[in-house]
Design an enzyme around this catalytic site. Sequence first.
Site, PDB file in Angstrom:
ATOM      1  N   GLY A  60       0.813  -1.206   0.000  1.00 15.41           N
ATOM      2  CA  GLY A  60       0.000   0.000   0.000  1.00 15.41           C
ATOM      3  C   GLY A  60       0.851   1.263   0.000  1.00 15.41           C
ATOM      4  CG  ASP A 174      -2.192  -1.149   8.369  1.00 17.92           C
ATOM      5  OD1 ASP A 174      -3.289  -1.724   8.476  1.00 17.92           O
ATOM      6  OD2 ASP A 174      -1.620  -0.990   7.278  1.00 17.92           O
TER       7      ASP A 174
END
Length: 434
Positions: A60, A174
Amino acid sequence: MAILDRDGGETFSCALCGEEHPGFVKMCPTTGKKLRTVHKMLGKIVDDKYVVRRFIAEGGMGAVYEGANRDIGRKVAIKFLHRSISENPQYLTQFENEARIAASLGHRNIVDVLDMGVTASGMFYLVMEFLQGDGLSDLLEKTVRLPYPWAADITIQILEALSEVHAVSVVHRDLKPENVLLVHQRDGSMTVKILDFGVSCLGRRGRLDRESSTGTVIGTPLYMSAEQAMGLPINHRSDLYSVGVMLYEMLSGSYPFVAEDPHEILKKIVYEKPMPLGKHAVTVPPGLEAVVMWAIAREQEERFADADEFIDALLPFRDPEPSGTVEPAVAARERPAAPALIDIHDIATPVTAPDAVTMDARPATSWQVDVQGIPAGSDVYVDDVLMPGRPITLPCRPGERAFRIEAEGHETWERIVDLHADVVIFADLRAKPR
Ligand code: 3AM
Protein backbone atom coordinates in the site's frame (compact mmCIF):
# COMPACT_ATOMS: atom_id res chain seq x y z
CA MET A 1 24.30 -0.73 -15.07
CA ALA A 2 22.23 2.42 -14.71
CA ILE A 3 23.53 4.81 -12.15
CA LEU A 4 21.08 6.08 -9.63
CA ASP A 5 17.46 6.79 -10.16
CA ARG A 6 17.52 10.21 -11.73
CA ASP A 7 14.41 9.39 -13.68
CA GLY A 8 12.46 8.97 -10.48
CA GLY A 9 12.47 5.21 -10.08
CA GLU A 10 8.73 5.21 -10.34
CA THR A 11 6.79 6.38 -13.36
CA PHE A 12 3.29 5.82 -14.52
CA SER A 13 2.08 4.30 -17.72
CA CYS A 14 -1.20 3.75 -19.46
CA ALA A 15 -2.21 0.13 -19.88
CA LEU A 16 -4.07 1.01 -23.06
CA CYS A 17 -1.65 3.17 -25.07
CA GLY A 18 1.56 2.19 -23.27
CA GLU A 19 2.66 5.82 -22.90
CA GLU A 20 4.64 6.80 -19.84
CA HIS A 21 3.66 9.90 -17.95
CA PRO A 22 5.10 11.90 -15.08
CA GLY A 23 3.93 11.13 -11.56
CA PHE A 24 1.70 14.14 -11.13
CA VAL A 25 -0.90 12.98 -13.67
CA LYS A 26 -3.26 10.28 -12.48
CA MET A 27 -5.10 9.67 -15.76
CA CYS A 28 -3.70 9.15 -19.22
CA PRO A 29 -4.17 12.42 -21.11
CA THR A 30 -4.82 10.45 -24.32
CA THR A 31 -7.06 7.59 -23.24
CA GLY A 32 -8.41 8.89 -19.92
CA LYS A 33 -7.46 5.55 -18.31
CA LYS A 34 -6.10 5.38 -14.78
CA LEU A 35 -2.32 5.06 -14.91
CA ARG A 36 -0.49 2.11 -13.44
CA THR A 37 2.78 2.34 -11.60
CA VAL A 38 5.93 1.15 -13.31
CA HIS A 39 8.87 0.41 -11.09
CA LYS A 40 12.17 1.29 -12.53
CA MET A 41 14.45 0.48 -9.66
CA LEU A 42 15.63 -2.89 -10.93
CA GLY A 43 19.35 -2.86 -11.50
CA LYS A 44 19.75 0.63 -10.10
CA ILE A 45 22.22 1.75 -7.52
CA VAL A 46 20.81 3.73 -4.66
CA ASP A 47 22.91 6.32 -2.85
CA ASP A 48 25.99 4.56 -4.11
CA LYS A 49 25.38 1.95 -1.42
CA TYR A 50 22.74 -0.51 -2.52
CA VAL A 51 22.16 -2.39 -5.72
CA VAL A 52 18.53 -3.28 -6.46
CA ARG A 53 18.22 -6.84 -7.70
CA ARG A 54 14.68 -8.16 -7.70
CA PHE A 55 11.15 -6.81 -7.38
CA ILE A 56 9.36 -8.55 -4.50
CA ALA A 57 5.97 -6.97 -4.15
CA GLU A 58 3.90 -3.86 -4.23
CA GLY A 59 2.42 -2.78 -0.92
CA GLY A 60 0.00 0.00 0.00
CA MET A 61 2.84 2.38 0.81
CA GLY A 62 5.44 1.43 -1.73
CA ALA A 63 7.29 -1.29 -3.53
CA VAL A 64 9.62 -3.79 -1.90
CA TYR A 65 12.73 -5.02 -3.73
CA GLU A 66 15.52 -7.38 -2.87
CA GLY A 67 18.88 -5.68 -2.97
CA ALA A 68 22.38 -5.90 -1.62
CA ASN A 69 24.80 -3.66 0.14
CA ARG A 70 27.52 -2.99 -2.43
CA ASP A 71 30.40 -2.95 0.03
CA ILE A 72 29.75 -6.02 2.07
CA GLY A 73 27.33 -7.85 -0.21
CA ARG A 74 24.74 -8.31 2.51
CA LYS A 75 21.33 -9.14 1.13
CA VAL A 76 18.71 -6.56 2.11
CA ALA A 77 15.10 -5.66 1.42
CA ILE A 78 14.50 -2.11 0.20
CA LYS A 79 11.14 -0.45 0.38
CA PHE A 80 10.66 2.61 -1.82
CA LEU A 81 7.74 4.69 -0.66
CA HIS A 82 5.32 5.95 -3.28
CA ARG A 83 6.13 9.36 -4.60
CA SER A 84 2.89 10.84 -3.25
CA ILE A 85 4.02 9.80 0.23
CA SER A 86 7.70 10.63 -0.25
CA GLU A 87 6.76 14.17 -1.13
CA ASN A 88 4.69 14.93 1.95
CA PRO A 89 7.09 16.33 4.57
CA GLN A 90 4.61 16.04 7.42
CA TYR A 91 4.05 12.34 6.81
CA LEU A 92 7.73 11.74 6.34
CA THR A 93 8.80 13.27 9.61
CA GLN A 94 6.34 11.15 11.55
CA PHE A 95 7.28 8.09 9.56
CA GLU A 96 10.98 8.60 10.13
CA ASN A 97 10.47 9.13 13.85
CA GLU A 98 8.39 6.04 14.37
CA ALA A 99 10.42 3.78 12.11
CA ARG A 100 13.55 4.95 13.90
CA ILE A 101 12.15 4.32 17.37
CA ALA A 102 10.86 0.87 16.48
CA ALA A 103 14.14 -0.01 14.75
CA SER A 104 16.25 1.29 17.61
CA LEU A 105 14.60 -1.18 19.97
CA GLY A 106 16.30 -4.03 18.13
CA HIS A 107 13.56 -6.43 19.13
CA ARG A 108 13.76 -9.97 17.78
CA ASN A 109 10.14 -9.76 16.65
CA ILE A 110 10.48 -6.54 14.69
CA VAL A 111 12.16 -6.41 11.31
CA ASP A 112 15.53 -4.68 11.58
CA VAL A 113 15.67 -1.39 9.73
CA LEU A 114 19.27 -0.89 8.68
CA ASP A 115 19.13 2.40 6.86
CA MET A 116 16.81 4.98 5.40
CA GLY A 117 17.25 7.86 3.03
CA VAL A 118 16.02 9.78 0.03
CA THR A 119 17.19 9.02 -3.48
CA ALA A 120 18.51 11.78 -5.74
CA SER A 121 15.10 11.90 -7.38
CA GLY A 122 13.34 12.35 -4.07
CA MET A 123 12.04 8.87 -3.32
CA PHE A 124 12.16 7.87 0.30
CA TYR A 125 13.52 4.41 0.95
CA LEU A 126 13.94 2.08 3.86
CA VAL A 127 16.56 -0.66 3.98
CA MET A 128 15.66 -3.71 6.05
CA GLU A 129 17.24 -7.01 6.92
CA PHE A 130 16.17 -9.51 4.27
CA LEU A 131 13.77 -12.02 5.72
CA GLN A 132 13.27 -15.43 4.24
CA GLY A 133 9.85 -16.31 5.50
CA ASP A 134 6.20 -16.83 4.85
CA GLY A 135 3.61 -14.15 5.24
CA LEU A 136 1.02 -14.99 7.85
CA SER A 137 -1.60 -13.90 5.30
CA ASP A 138 -0.33 -16.42 2.74
CA LEU A 139 -0.36 -19.15 5.34
CA LEU A 140 -3.91 -18.32 6.39
CA GLU A 141 -5.04 -18.35 2.79
CA LYS A 142 -3.68 -21.86 2.37
CA THR A 143 -4.58 -23.43 5.67
CA VAL A 144 -7.77 -21.70 6.77
CA ARG A 145 -7.12 -22.38 10.45
CA LEU A 146 -4.11 -22.94 12.64
CA PRO A 147 -3.89 -25.28 15.60
CA TYR A 148 -4.53 -23.17 18.66
CA PRO A 149 -1.17 -23.69 20.44
CA TRP A 150 0.56 -22.41 17.34
CA ALA A 151 -1.84 -19.46 16.94
CA ALA A 152 -1.17 -18.60 20.58
CA ASP A 153 2.58 -18.76 20.00
CA ILE A 154 2.43 -16.43 16.98
CA THR A 155 0.22 -14.01 18.89
CA ILE A 156 2.49 -13.99 21.92
CA GLN A 157 5.51 -13.19 19.77
CA ILE A 158 3.63 -10.26 18.20
CA LEU A 159 2.62 -9.05 21.65
CA GLU A 160 6.16 -9.29 22.98
CA ALA A 161 7.24 -6.78 20.36
CA LEU A 162 4.24 -4.56 21.04
CA SER A 163 4.96 -4.59 24.76
CA GLU A 164 8.28 -2.82 24.13
CA VAL A 165 7.08 -0.56 21.38
CA HIS A 166 4.02 0.61 23.30
CA ALA A 167 6.27 1.37 26.27
CA VAL A 168 7.91 4.06 24.14
CA SER A 169 4.56 5.39 22.96
CA VAL A 170 4.67 4.03 19.41
CA VAL A 171 1.49 2.46 18.06
CA HIS A 172 1.61 0.35 14.89
CA ARG A 173 -1.95 1.24 13.71
CA ASP A 174 -2.08 -1.28 10.91
CA LEU A 175 -1.50 -4.72 12.32
CA LYS A 176 -2.78 -7.40 9.99
CA PRO A 177 -1.48 -10.73 8.69
CA GLU A 178 0.17 -9.01 5.68
CA ASN A 179 2.45 -7.24 8.13
CA VAL A 180 3.52 -10.39 9.92
CA LEU A 181 6.24 -12.66 8.57
CA LEU A 182 7.02 -16.11 9.93
CA VAL A 183 10.72 -16.76 9.66
CA HIS A 184 11.93 -20.33 10.00
CA GLN A 185 15.20 -20.45 11.86
CA ARG A 186 17.99 -22.92 11.25
CA ASP A 187 17.37 -24.59 14.62
CA GLY A 188 13.82 -25.36 13.50
CA SER A 189 12.11 -22.70 15.58
CA MET A 190 9.86 -20.07 14.09
CA THR A 191 10.30 -16.36 14.74
CA VAL A 192 7.56 -13.87 14.07
CA LYS A 193 8.61 -10.53 12.59
CA ILE A 194 6.39 -7.48 12.43
CA LEU A 195 6.84 -5.25 9.40
CA ASP A 196 6.00 -1.64 8.72
CA PHE A 197 6.32 0.20 11.98
CA GLY A 198 5.88 3.85 11.17
CA VAL A 199 4.63 3.13 7.69
CA SER A 200 1.02 3.09 8.78
CA CYS A 201 1.22 6.69 9.96
CA LEU A 202 1.53 7.67 6.33
CA GLY A 203 -2.05 7.13 5.34
CA ARG A 204 -2.88 4.77 2.60
CA ARG A 205 -3.13 4.73 -1.14
CA GLY A 206 -5.82 2.89 -2.93
CA ARG A 207 -7.51 1.63 0.20
CA LEU A 208 -10.16 3.02 2.44
CA ASP A 209 -9.19 6.58 3.29
CA ARG A 210 -11.64 8.71 5.16
CA GLU A 211 -11.09 12.12 6.58
CA SER A 212 -12.77 12.92 9.87
CA SER A 213 -12.61 15.88 12.18
CA THR A 214 -9.97 14.15 14.24
CA GLY A 215 -7.81 12.84 11.45
CA THR A 216 -7.63 10.27 8.72
CA VAL A 217 -9.06 6.84 9.15
CA ILE A 218 -6.31 4.44 8.17
CA GLY A 219 -5.85 0.72 8.43
CA THR A 220 -7.57 -2.32 7.01
CA PRO A 221 -11.24 -2.37 8.02
CA LEU A 222 -11.24 -6.02 9.10
CA TYR A 223 -8.66 -5.39 11.81
CA MET A 224 -9.82 -1.93 12.85
CA SER A 225 -11.08 -1.17 16.30
CA ALA A 226 -14.29 0.81 16.76
CA GLU A 227 -12.34 3.93 17.73
CA GLN A 228 -10.20 3.63 14.61
CA ALA A 229 -13.26 3.03 12.44
CA MET A 230 -14.81 6.21 13.85
CA GLY A 231 -11.65 8.24 13.33
CA LEU A 232 -11.31 8.77 17.08
CA PRO A 233 -7.92 8.94 18.78
CA ILE A 234 -6.28 5.55 18.99
CA ASN A 235 -3.80 4.14 21.45
CA HIS A 236 -1.97 0.92 22.25
CA ARG A 237 -5.28 -0.83 22.96
CA SER A 238 -6.28 -0.29 19.32
CA ASP A 239 -3.23 -2.39 18.35
CA LEU A 240 -4.30 -5.03 20.88
CA TYR A 241 -7.71 -5.14 19.22
CA SER A 242 -6.10 -5.78 15.82
CA VAL A 243 -3.99 -8.56 17.33
CA GLY A 244 -7.18 -10.02 18.81
CA VAL A 245 -8.76 -10.10 15.34
CA MET A 246 -5.69 -11.83 13.92
CA LEU A 247 -5.90 -14.46 16.65
CA TYR A 248 -9.63 -14.84 15.94
CA GLU A 249 -8.79 -15.34 12.25
CA MET A 250 -6.01 -17.85 12.94
CA LEU A 251 -8.39 -19.93 15.08
CA SER A 252 -11.55 -19.69 13.01
CA GLY A 253 -10.56 -18.83 9.46
CA SER A 254 -13.09 -16.01 9.69
CA TYR A 255 -13.53 -12.55 11.19
CA PRO A 256 -15.59 -11.07 14.01
CA PHE A 257 -17.40 -8.86 11.46
CA VAL A 258 -18.01 -9.97 7.93
CA ALA A 259 -19.47 -8.02 5.01
CA GLU A 260 -18.61 -7.58 1.35
CA ASP A 261 -18.42 -3.82 1.42
CA PRO A 262 -15.64 -2.35 3.59
CA HIS A 263 -17.95 0.43 4.75
CA GLU A 264 -20.43 -2.18 5.91
CA ILE A 265 -17.66 -3.81 7.95
CA LEU A 266 -16.86 -0.47 9.55
CA LYS A 267 -20.52 0.04 10.41
CA LYS A 268 -20.71 -3.39 12.00
CA ILE A 269 -17.54 -2.77 14.00
CA VAL A 270 -19.07 0.40 15.38
CA TYR A 271 -22.65 -0.73 15.97
CA GLU A 272 -22.69 -4.50 16.34
CA LYS A 273 -21.32 -7.12 18.66
CA PRO A 274 -18.58 -9.40 17.31
CA MET A 275 -19.63 -12.89 16.31
CA PRO A 276 -18.65 -15.25 19.15
CA LEU A 277 -15.71 -17.44 18.11
CA GLY A 278 -17.67 -20.60 18.94
CA LYS A 279 -20.22 -19.81 16.21
CA HIS A 280 -17.62 -20.77 13.64
CA ALA A 281 -17.70 -24.38 14.82
CA VAL A 282 -14.18 -24.17 16.15
CA THR A 283 -13.14 -26.13 19.14
CA VAL A 284 -10.71 -24.28 21.30
CA PRO A 285 -10.47 -24.43 25.07
CA PRO A 286 -13.25 -22.22 26.54
CA GLY A 287 -10.63 -20.11 28.30
CA LEU A 288 -9.03 -19.26 24.98
CA GLU A 289 -12.32 -18.18 23.45
CA ALA A 290 -12.78 -15.82 26.40
CA VAL A 291 -9.29 -14.37 25.82
CA VAL A 292 -10.05 -13.70 22.15
CA MET A 293 -13.40 -12.06 22.87
CA TRP A 294 -11.86 -9.96 25.59
CA ALA A 295 -9.18 -8.71 23.21
CA ILE A 296 -11.76 -7.60 20.65
CA ALA A 297 -14.17 -5.90 23.04
CA ARG A 298 -15.69 -2.82 21.46
CA GLU A 299 -14.83 -0.51 24.34
CA GLN A 300 -11.14 0.12 24.89
CA GLU A 301 -11.46 -0.17 28.67
CA GLU A 302 -12.93 -3.64 28.35
CA ARG A 303 -9.89 -4.96 26.47
CA PHE A 304 -6.61 -6.04 27.99
CA ALA A 305 -4.87 -3.17 29.73
CA ASP A 306 -1.65 -3.82 27.86
CA ALA A 307 0.26 -6.34 25.78
CA ASP A 308 1.73 -8.02 28.87
CA GLU A 309 -1.70 -8.76 30.30
CA PHE A 310 -2.73 -10.25 26.94
CA ILE A 311 0.44 -12.40 26.92
CA ASP A 312 -0.23 -13.69 30.45
CA ALA A 313 -3.74 -14.71 29.42
CA LEU A 314 -2.42 -16.59 26.37
CA LEU A 315 0.52 -18.38 27.93
CA PRO A 316 -1.49 -21.42 29.09
CA PHE A 317 -2.53 -22.08 25.49
CA ARG A 318 0.84 -21.73 23.82
CA ASP A 319 2.49 -24.83 22.48
CA PRO A 320 4.89 -25.47 25.34
CA GLU A 321 7.02 -27.81 23.32
CA PRO A 322 7.17 -27.22 19.58
CA SER A 323 8.04 -30.83 18.92
CA GLY A 324 5.05 -32.07 20.88
CA THR A 325 1.72 -33.32 19.65
CA VAL A 326 -1.12 -30.90 19.54
CA GLU A 327 -4.82 -31.07 19.00
CA PRO A 328 -5.99 -29.61 15.73
CA ALA A 329 -8.22 -26.57 15.81
CA VAL A 330 -11.19 -28.48 14.51
CA ALA A 331 -13.01 -30.97 16.69
CA ALA A 332 -12.56 -34.62 15.97
CA ARG A 333 -16.32 -35.10 16.02
CA GLU A 334 -16.63 -32.84 12.97
CA ARG A 335 -14.45 -35.22 11.04
CA PRO A 336 -15.24 -38.66 12.41
CA ALA A 337 -12.83 -40.42 10.07
CA ALA A 338 -9.90 -38.27 11.05
CA PRO A 339 -7.53 -38.92 13.89
CA ALA A 340 -7.90 -36.35 16.67
CA LEU A 341 -4.24 -35.48 16.74
CA ILE A 342 -1.72 -34.13 14.34
CA ASP A 343 1.93 -34.18 14.86
CA ILE A 344 3.92 -31.01 14.61
CA HIS A 345 7.63 -31.37 14.55
CA ASP A 346 10.05 -28.63 15.28
CA ILE A 347 10.80 -28.05 11.66
CA ALA A 348 7.83 -29.64 10.02
CA THR A 349 4.55 -28.11 10.93
CA PRO A 350 1.66 -29.74 9.16
CA VAL A 351 -1.37 -27.57 9.40
CA THR A 352 -4.69 -29.17 8.71
CA ALA A 353 -7.21 -27.24 6.73
CA PRO A 354 -10.30 -29.38 7.11
CA ASP A 355 -12.55 -26.75 5.59
CA ALA A 356 -10.44 -26.15 2.56
CA VAL A 357 -11.82 -29.05 0.61
CA THR A 358 -15.41 -27.90 0.90
CA MET A 359 -14.50 -24.24 0.68
CA ASP A 360 -12.91 -24.47 -2.70
CA ALA A 361 -15.34 -27.12 -3.89
CA ARG A 362 -12.65 -29.57 -4.95
CA PRO A 363 -13.98 -33.11 -4.99
CA ALA A 364 -12.94 -34.85 -1.79
CA THR A 365 -10.99 -37.53 -3.63
CA SER A 366 -7.58 -36.00 -3.14
CA TRP A 367 -5.65 -33.97 -0.62
CA GLN A 368 -3.13 -31.32 -1.47
CA VAL A 369 0.17 -31.10 0.30
CA ASP A 370 2.03 -27.87 -0.07
CA VAL A 371 5.67 -27.96 0.94
CA GLN A 372 7.15 -24.59 1.78
CA GLY A 373 10.52 -23.18 2.69
CA ILE A 374 12.54 -25.49 0.46
CA PRO A 375 15.23 -24.50 -2.04
CA ALA A 376 14.34 -24.30 -5.73
CA GLY A 377 14.92 -27.58 -7.51
CA SER A 378 14.29 -29.75 -4.44
CA ASP A 379 13.09 -33.30 -4.97
CA VAL A 380 10.14 -34.26 -2.80
CA TYR A 381 9.47 -37.96 -2.19
CA VAL A 382 6.39 -39.41 -0.55
CA ASP A 383 6.80 -43.04 0.50
CA ASP A 384 9.92 -43.13 -1.71
CA VAL A 385 8.04 -41.98 -4.80
CA LEU A 386 9.29 -38.79 -6.46
CA MET A 387 6.44 -36.30 -6.67
CA PRO A 388 5.99 -34.31 -9.87
CA GLY A 389 5.56 -30.61 -9.09
CA ARG A 390 3.96 -28.88 -6.15
CA PRO A 391 1.52 -28.72 -4.49
CA ILE A 392 1.45 -32.47 -4.27
CA THR A 393 -1.85 -34.22 -4.83
CA LEU A 394 -2.39 -37.43 -2.89
CA PRO A 395 -5.40 -39.73 -2.68
CA CYS A 396 -7.59 -39.27 0.41
CA ARG A 397 -6.15 -42.10 2.48
CA PRO A 398 -5.76 -41.11 6.14
CA GLY A 399 -2.55 -42.29 7.73
CA GLU A 400 1.16 -41.83 7.98
CA ARG A 401 3.27 -40.96 4.94
CA ALA A 402 7.01 -40.72 4.80
CA PHE A 403 8.18 -37.42 3.34
CA ARG A 404 11.75 -37.00 2.15
CA ILE A 405 13.19 -33.88 0.58
CA GLU A 406 16.52 -33.75 -1.15
CA ALA A 407 18.19 -30.58 -2.36
CA GLU A 408 21.69 -29.91 -3.53
CA GLY A 409 23.93 -28.52 -0.82
CA HIS A 410 21.41 -29.40 1.88
CA GLU A 411 20.97 -32.21 4.32
CA THR A 412 18.19 -34.63 3.46
CA TRP A 413 15.01 -33.80 5.31
CA GLU A 414 12.78 -36.66 6.47
CA ARG A 415 9.52 -36.67 8.37
CA ILE A 416 6.55 -38.88 8.97
CA VAL A 417 3.41 -36.84 8.50
CA ASP A 418 0.04 -38.08 9.67
CA LEU A 419 -2.14 -37.09 6.77
CA HIS A 420 -5.87 -36.66 6.97
CA ALA A 421 -6.57 -33.40 5.18
CA ASP A 422 -4.92 -30.72 3.08
CA VAL A 423 -1.65 -29.87 4.72
CA VAL A 424 1.10 -27.32 4.53
CA ILE A 425 4.51 -28.58 5.54
CA PHE A 426 7.32 -26.26 6.43
CA ALA A 427 10.57 -28.02 5.77
CA ASP A 428 13.47 -25.87 6.78
CA LEU A 429 16.33 -27.75 5.15
CA ARG A 430 19.70 -27.22 6.76
CA ALA A 431 22.54 -26.21 4.51
CA LYS A 432 25.44 -28.66 4.56
CA PRO A 433 28.53 -27.20 6.23
CA ARG A 434 31.13 -26.20 3.61
O1 3AM B 1 3.69 -10.08 -0.96
P1 3AM B 1 4.70 -11.06 -0.42
O2 3AM B 1 4.18 -11.87 0.73
O3 3AM B 1 5.42 -11.84 -1.45
O4 3AM B 1 6.89 -10.49 2.63
C1 3AM B 1 6.64 -9.17 2.21
C2 3AM B 1 5.62 -9.11 1.13
O5 3AM B 1 5.86 -10.15 0.22
C3 3AM B 1 7.85 -8.61 1.51
O6 3AM B 1 7.35 -7.59 0.70
C4 3AM B 1 6.00 -7.84 0.42
C5 3AM B 1 5.18 -6.62 0.80
O7 3AM B 1 5.29 -6.36 2.17
N1 3AM B 1 8.78 -8.04 2.46
C6 3AM B 1 8.58 -6.95 3.22
N2 3AM B 1 9.66 -6.74 4.00
C7 3AM B 1 10.54 -7.73 3.71
C8 3AM B 1 11.84 -8.08 4.21
N3 3AM B 1 12.42 -7.32 5.16
C9 3AM B 1 9.98 -8.56 2.73
N4 3AM B 1 10.61 -9.64 2.24
C10 3AM B 1 11.86 -9.89 2.76
N5 3AM B 1 12.45 -9.14 3.71
